[in-house]
Design an enzyme around this catalytic site. Structure first.
Site, PDB file in Angstrom:
ATOM      1  N   GLY A  78      27.959  56.231   4.046  1.00  0.00           N
ATOM      2  CA  GLY A  78      29.240  55.583   4.336  1.00  0.00           C
ATOM      3  C   GLY A  78      30.014  55.188   3.080  1.00  0.00           C
ATOM      4  O   GLY A  78      31.152  54.709   3.179  1.00  0.00           O
ATOM      5  N   GLU A  96      26.588  47.210  -1.544  1.00  0.00           N
ATOM      6  CA  GLU A  96      25.322  46.982  -0.825  1.00  0.00           C
ATOM      7  C   GLU A  96      24.196  46.695  -1.824  1.00  0.00           C
ATOM      8  O   GLU A  96      23.362  45.808  -1.598  1.00  0.00           O
ATOM      9  CB  GLU A  96      24.979  48.206   0.026  1.00  0.00           C
ATOM     10  CG  GLU A  96      25.960  48.402   1.185  1.00  0.00           C
ATOM     11  CD  GLU A  96      25.767  49.700   1.948  1.00  0.00           C
ATOM     12  OE1 GLU A  96      26.303  49.804   3.047  1.00  0.00           O
ATOM     13  OE2 GLU A  96      25.091  50.614   1.436  1.00  0.00           O
TER      14      GLU A  96
END
Ligand code: 5RP
Length: 218
Positions: free
Chosen positions: A97, A103
Site C-alpha cells: 500500500g 509504518e
C-alpha cells in the site's frame, strides 16, 4: 473461513490487547481497516491514536477516534498493523500500500508491535513478491543502479507518490536468505528513505487468522 473472514477475525481478536487510556499506533490496509471499525467501539476507553498514513488518519477521524501527531505524544504503548508476508521469526514484508516508511517509524517508536495477518501471508523465504523501497525522487536512477548491484530488479511504481512526497521502486527477483543484511544494505544507499523489509525490528507478537482459529507467534 475464507481470507476475508480471517482478516475480520484477527482484527477483532487484537482488541483484547488494547490497554485502557492508551495511545495506539494504527497501520494501513484492508486488515487494519477492519480493526479501525472495531476500535471505534472502544474509542472512549483509549486516549487516542497515531496514524501511519493520511488514509488511516481520515478513517480514524471519520469514526470520531482522536488522532495525534507522533511528535506531540509519548511513545505509543502499542502499534497495530498488518503485513504482506510474515515468517516464523515474526519478520515481515510490508508496503504493497506504499505506507511502509511511516509504518516503520511507528513500529520503532512504539513499545510493542502486534501484527495481524491471515494465514495466506506466511512465507518461508522473502522475495517471492517485490520488496518496496521508498526513494527521494532525484535519487531514483542512482538508487536503481545500486539495487541492481545487489542483484535486484527495480521497477518504478508509476503514478505513485508516498505521503512523504517520494517515489517507490518495487524490487523483483530476490530470494532473500538474509533479510536483516539486505534491509541494512538498502538503508545504506543514499537516497533510500526506507524499505519494506521489517526484519531487524520484527513484530513483538503475530496474531494469525487461520481456518482453525487465531494462532499466535510470540
Ligand atoms: C501497507 C501495508 C499493509 O499492512 C499490507 O499491504 C497488508 O495489507 P492488507 O491488510 O490490505 O492485506 O504494509 O503499507
Amino acid at each position: 473461513m475464507d481470507q476475508e473472514d480471517q482478516k475480520k477475525a484477527v482484527a477483532k481478536a487484537v482488541l483484547e490487547y488494547i490497554p485502557e487510556n492508551s495511545i495506539i499506533g494504527v497501520g494501513t490496509g484492508s486488515t487494519v481497516n477492519y480493526f479501525i471499525e472495531n476500535l471505534a467501539t472502544l474509542k472512549h476507553q483509549i486516549e487516542g491514536t497515531v496514524a501511519s498514513s493520511l488514509a488511516t488518519e481520515a478513517r480514524l477521524k471519520a469514526l470520531g477516534i482522536p488522532v495525534f501527531d507522533l511528535n506531540t505524544v509519548p511513545a505509543p504503548v502499542l502499534y497495530i498493523d498488518s503485513a504482506d508476508h510474515y515468517n516464523a521469526l515474526r519478520q515481515l514484508v510490508k508496503g504493497k500500500g506504499g505506507a511502509f516508511t511511516r509504518e516503520k517509524i511507528l513500529a520503532a517508536a512504539s513499545q510493542q508491535f502486534i501484527c495481524i495477518v491471515d494465514e495466506s501471508k506466511e512465507t518461508a523465504v522473502f522475495g517471492e513478491s517485490p520488496i518496496p523501497v521508498e526513494v527521494i525522487p532525484m535519487a531514483r536512477s542512482f538508487v536503481g543502479r545500486e539495487i541492481v548491484k545487489l542483484n535486484g530488479d527495480p521497477v518504478y511504481r508509476i503514478h505513485t507518490l508516498t505521503d512523504n512526497g517520494n517515489i517507490i521502486l518495487d524490487v523483483h527477483n530476490w530470494s532473500i536468505t538474509e533479510p536483516i543484511k539486505l534491509e541494512k544494505a538498502l538503508n545504506n544507499i543514499s537516497g533510500v528513505v526506507a524499505n519494506g523489509l521489517f526484519a531487524d525490528n520484527p513484530a513483538t507478537l503475530l496474531l494469525i487468522g487461520t481456518k482453525a482459529g487465531i494462532k499466535k507467534i510470540s
